[in-house]
Design a protein around this motif. Structure first.
Motif, PDB file in Angstrom:
ATOM      1  N   GLY A  33       0.608  -1.156  -0.146  1.00 56.15           N
ATOM      2  CA  GLY A  33       0.111  -0.258   0.079  1.00 56.15           C
ATOM      3  C   GLY A  33       0.881   1.357   0.043  1.00 56.15           C
ATOM      4  N   GLY A  34       2.280   1.296   0.114  1.00 53.81           N
ATOM      5  CA  GLY A  34       2.950   2.065   0.209  1.00 53.81           C
ATOM      6  C   GLY A  34       2.884   3.148  -0.966  1.00 53.81           C
ATOM      7  N   ARG A  35       2.872   2.747  -2.289  1.00 54.84           N
ATOM      8  CA  ARG A  35       2.892   3.532  -3.225  1.00 54.84           C
ATOM      9  C   ARG A  35       1.570   4.485  -3.103  1.00 54.84           C
ATOM     10  NH1 ARG A  35       1.921   0.331  -8.845  1.00 54.84           N
ATOM     11  NH2 ARG A  35       3.964  -0.672  -7.945  1.00 54.84           N
ATOM     12  N   TYR A  36       0.523   4.071  -2.800  1.00 53.72           N
ATOM     13  CA  TYR A  36      -0.809   4.965  -2.654  1.00 53.72           C
ATOM     14  C   TYR A  36      -0.766   5.771  -1.437  1.00 53.72           C
ATOM     15  CZ  TYR A  36      -1.373   1.111  -5.966  1.00 53.72           C
ATOM     16  OH  TYR A  36      -1.129   0.324  -6.982  1.00 53.72           O
ATOM     17  N   PHE A  37      -0.201   5.497  -0.124  1.00 54.70           N
ATOM     18  CA  PHE A  37      -0.473   6.059   1.085  1.00 54.70           C
ATOM     19  C   PHE A  37       0.719   6.713   1.728  1.00 54.70           C
ATOM     20  CE2 PHE A  37      -3.806   2.614   0.646  1.00 54.70           C
ATOM     21  CZ  PHE A  37      -4.862   3.603   0.647  1.00 54.70           C
ATOM     22  N   ILE A  38       1.985   5.947   1.293  1.00 56.77           N
ATOM     23  CA  ILE A  38       3.070   6.662   1.758  1.00 56.77           C
ATOM     24  C   ILE A  38       4.073   7.453   0.808  1.00 56.77           C
ATOM     25  CG2 ILE A  38       5.423   5.937   2.713  1.00 56.77           C
ATOM     26  CD1 ILE A  38       4.212   3.529   3.598  1.00 56.77           C
ATOM     27  N   GLU A  39       4.227   7.064  -0.348  1.00 56.19           N
ATOM     28  CA  GLU A  39       4.983   7.828  -1.488  1.00 56.19           C
ATOM     29  C   GLU A  39       4.539   9.224  -1.734  1.00 56.19           C
ATOM     30  OE1 GLU A  39       6.401   7.526  -6.083  1.00 56.19           O
ATOM     31  OE2 GLU A  39       4.981   6.196  -5.321  1.00 56.19           O
ATOM     32  N   PRO A  40       3.381   9.642  -1.670  1.00 59.98           N
ATOM     33  CA  PRO A  40       3.016  11.027  -1.648  1.00 59.98           C
ATOM     34  C   PRO A  40       3.482  12.093  -0.771  1.00 59.98           C
ATOM     35  CG  PRO A  40       1.085   9.523  -2.310  1.00 59.98           C
ATOM     36  CD  PRO A  40       2.089   8.728  -1.645  1.00 59.98           C
ATOM     37  N   TRP A  41       3.710  11.456   0.649  1.00 66.99           N
ATOM     38  CA  TRP A  41       4.433  12.148   1.508  1.00 66.99           C
ATOM     39  C   TRP A  41       5.763  12.229   1.743  1.00 66.99           C
ATOM     40  CZ3 TRP A  41       0.642  14.721   4.618  1.00 66.99           C
ATOM     41  CH2 TRP A  41      -0.343  14.260   4.697  1.00 66.99           C
ATOM     42  N   LEU A  42       6.382  11.238   0.983  1.00 67.81           N
ATOM     43  CA  LEU A  42       7.864  11.242   0.980  1.00 67.81           C
ATOM     44  C   LEU A  42       8.750  11.896  -0.316  1.00 67.81           C
ATOM     45  CD1 LEU A  42       8.547   7.683   2.386  1.00 67.81           C
ATOM     46  CD2 LEU A  42       8.751   9.848   3.682  1.00 67.81           C
ATOM     47  N   GLY A  43       7.990  11.714  -1.340  1.00 69.93           N
ATOM     48  CA  GLY A  43       8.818  12.064  -2.585  1.00 69.93           C
ATOM     49  C   GLY A  43       9.290  10.632  -3.062  1.00 69.93           C
ATOM     50  N   GLU A  44       9.640  11.005  -4.368  1.00 75.21           N
ATOM     51  CA  GLU A  44      10.401   9.940  -5.113  1.00 75.21           C
ATOM     52  C   GLU A  44      11.559   9.306  -4.687  1.00 75.21           C
ATOM     53  OE1 GLU A  44      10.523  10.752  -9.266  1.00 75.21           O
ATOM     54  OE2 GLU A  44       8.471  11.203  -9.679  1.00 75.21           O
ATOM     55  N   ALA A  45      12.445  10.252  -4.238  1.00 72.86           N
ATOM     56  CA  ALA A  45      13.917   9.652  -3.873  1.00 72.86           C
ATOM     57  C   ALA A  45      13.854   9.116  -2.600  1.00 72.86           C
ATOM     58  CB  ALA A  45      14.997  10.812  -3.690  1.00 72.86           C
ATOM     59  N   ALA A  46      13.110   9.710  -1.541  1.00 74.28           N
ATOM     60  CA  ALA A  46      13.060   8.758  -0.251  1.00 74.28           C
ATOM     61  C   ALA A  46      11.977   7.416  -0.501  1.00 74.28           C
ATOM     62  CB  ALA A  46      12.180   9.721   0.606  1.00 74.28           C
ATOM     63  N   TRP A  47      11.327   7.377  -1.287  1.00 74.25           N
ATOM     64  CA  TRP A  47      10.343   6.314  -1.449  1.00 74.25           C
ATOM     65  C   TRP A  47      11.056   5.197  -2.138  1.00 74.25           C
ATOM     66  CZ3 TRP A  47       6.665   3.322  -0.437  1.00 74.25           C
ATOM     67  CH2 TRP A  47       6.243   2.488  -1.226  1.00 74.25           C
ATOM     68  N   ALA A  48      11.822   5.611  -3.097  1.00 70.63           N
ATOM     69  CA  ALA A  48      12.814   4.547  -3.684  1.00 70.63           C
ATOM     70  C   ALA A  48      13.626   3.826  -2.831  1.00 70.63           C
ATOM     71  CB  ALA A  48      13.768   5.300  -4.820  1.00 70.63           C
ATOM     72  N   GLY A  49      14.206   4.736  -1.854  1.00 68.95           N
ATOM     73  CA  GLY A  49      15.103   3.981  -0.700  1.00 68.95           C
ATOM     74  C   GLY A  49      14.342   2.972   0.226  1.00 68.95           C
ATOM     75  N   LEU A  50      12.983   3.716   0.367  1.00 65.07           N
ATOM     76  CA  LEU A  50      12.396   2.845   1.273  1.00 65.07           C
ATOM     77  C   LEU A  50      11.751   1.648   0.848  1.00 65.07           C
ATOM     78  CD1 LEU A  50      10.874   2.604   4.163  1.00 65.07           C
ATOM     79  CD2 LEU A  50       9.031   3.967   3.252  1.00 65.07           C
ATOM     80  N   VAL A  51      11.289   1.539  -0.366  1.00 67.33           N
ATOM     81  CA  VAL A  51      10.746   0.479  -0.926  1.00 67.33           C
ATOM     82  C   VAL A  51      11.761  -0.503  -1.338  1.00 67.33           C
ATOM     83  CG1 VAL A  51      10.942   1.126  -3.571  1.00 67.33           C
ATOM     84  CG2 VAL A  51       9.055  -0.125  -2.521  1.00 67.33           C
ATOM     85  N   GLY A  52      13.064  -0.149  -1.694  1.00 65.28           N
ATOM     86  CA  GLY A  52      14.309  -1.046  -2.004  1.00 65.28           C
ATOM     87  C   GLY A  52      14.599  -1.608  -0.666  1.00 65.28           C
ATOM     88  N   PHE A  53      14.634  -0.970   0.476  1.00 67.68           N
ATOM     89  CA  PHE A  53      15.047  -1.740   1.748  1.00 67.68           C
ATOM     90  C   PHE A  53      13.723  -2.527   2.182  1.00 67.68           C
ATOM     91  CE2 PHE A  53      14.193  -1.882   6.211  1.00 67.68           C
ATOM     92  CZ  PHE A  53      15.430  -2.031   6.794  1.00 67.68           C
ATOM     93  N   SER A  54      12.635  -2.313   1.910  1.00 68.81           N
ATOM     94  CA  SER A  54      11.338  -3.092   2.404  1.00 68.81           C
ATOM     95  C   SER A  54      11.613  -4.329   1.558  1.00 68.81           C
ATOM     96  CB  SER A  54      10.235  -2.371   2.216  1.00 68.81           C
ATOM     97  OG  SER A  54      10.291  -1.205   3.031  1.00 68.81           O
ATOM     98  N   LYS A  55      11.731  -4.345   0.375  1.00 72.57           N
ATOM     99  CA  LYS A  55      11.663  -5.535  -0.604  1.00 72.57           C
ATOM    100  C   LYS A  55      12.975  -6.376  -0.152  1.00 72.57           C
ATOM    101  CE  LYS A  55      11.262  -8.085  -4.254  1.00 72.57           C
ATOM    102  NZ  LYS A  55      12.235  -9.161  -4.031  1.00 72.57           N
TER     103      LYS A  55
END
Length: 317
Positions: free
Chosen positions: A133-155
């Motif tokens: 659900g992060g793409r829809y509920f978390i990414e809009p608050w973080l921005g692309e760069a921070a989101w890329a790092g978070l989703v990479g770590f999460s994976k």
């Protein structure tokens, strides 16, 4: 390289499309496929000839429109519900207080096994929540760069934690099943909500319970069945080269994995609240393996009475 031969009988040459084609090349590839062209590939998979989008398109929205908000609701919604419940109802206190006498409830191995399964489960829920659900509920608050790092770590964390979770799920299901079958008194446990309500006719009610009460049995079978589906679908996604799933099976694995994760996440929140905030003295069971004697008499009286009658109570020295 992928060779795509034209379906036109008058055209004898083949069109070569790069493994990483340009947008125009992709358009040419799909145009040729729609016209009935056949391709060749070096893949040895039994499904190498299947096009990616062979399943009904409406299935693609299940993940984004239903599972993504559901996983968020199962975690944060249940937290809010139980926080409100505790604020109104209060925790379940020991009527006679702590006795100061502790009896053995879990072996040291069982305690370790619980945490081997519990810690990865919590990490998998948090990282899975991000991935689903992060793409829809978390990414809009973080921005692309921070989101890329978070989703990479999460994976990466999700993939790594899957292995100890599988081990914990398997061992807990096999070793703890013997105490999880329903008894006649379990239905009465549900009627009085386990004796956890502190108001009205439910106050002071302490229904019979064996080693596991009815709520714990419900959680166990949810964990065993939904957890088994999570393990099976997770293996398909984690080891595609080994399983070699079809495109439709891959999509089904994603949807089953997400749906079962929603269920497990909601029950996990309930389990944590019941073991910590709601049940005074309950958390000690999975820290030391021992429980207070008054806690055992109040919450698991059938189990306690059976041990006492058979003279099998083990006291902490």
């Amino acid at each position: 390289m992928v060779n795509v031969a034209s379906a036109d009988e008058n055209q004898t040459s083949s069109q070569q499309v790069s493994a990483n084609p340009s947008p125009a090349g992709i358009a040419d590839l799909w145009r040729a496929a729609r016209m009935g062209a056949e391709g060749t590939t070096s893949s040895q998979s039994p499904f190498h000839g299947a096009l990616i989008n062979q399943y009904p398109a409406e299935r693609l929205v299940y993940r984004s429109d239903y599972l993504a908000p559901a996983i968020m609701l199962s975690v944060f919604g249940m937290i809010l519900v139980f926080a409100a419940f505790v604020a109104v109802n209060g925790p379940s206190r020991l009527e006679k207080g702590f006795s100061g006498v502790e009896i053995k409830r879990w072996s040291r191995f069982d305690v370790w096994l619980h945490w081997i399964g519990a810690i990865p489960c919590l990490i998998l829920i948090l990282t899975g929540l991000t991935l689903l659900g992060g793409r829809y509920f978390i990414e809009p608050w973080l921005g692309e760069a921070a989101w890329a790092g978070l989703v990479g770590f999460s994976k990466e964390a999700h993939d790594i934690m899957a292995i100890p979770f599988i081990v914990g799920w398997f061992l807990m299901t096999i070793l703890w099943m013997k105490n999880q079958f329903l008894a006649s008194y379990d239905f009465k446990w549900f009627l009085v909500v386990g004796g956890y309500l502190n108001f009205g006719p439910f106050k002071g009610k302490h229904p019979d319970a064996g080693f596991a009460n009815a709520g714990e049995k419900l959680w166990f079978w949810t964990f065993a069945i939904a957890g088994g589906l999570i393990v099976a679908s997770g293996i398909i996604m984690l080891f595609p080269n080994w399983v070699e799933p079809s495109r439709s099976l891959s999509l089904l694995a994603v949807l089953v994995h997400g749906a079962c994760a929603v269920l497990i996440a909601a029950f996990t929140v309930v389990h944590i609240f019941m073991a910590t905030v709601m049940s005074e003295g309950g958390m000690e069971c999975m820290v030391s393996g021992y429980c207070d004697e008054n806690w055992a008499k109040q919450h698991h009286n059938v189990w306690y009475d059976d041990l006492a009658r058979e003279q099998k109570l083990e006291y902490r020295s």
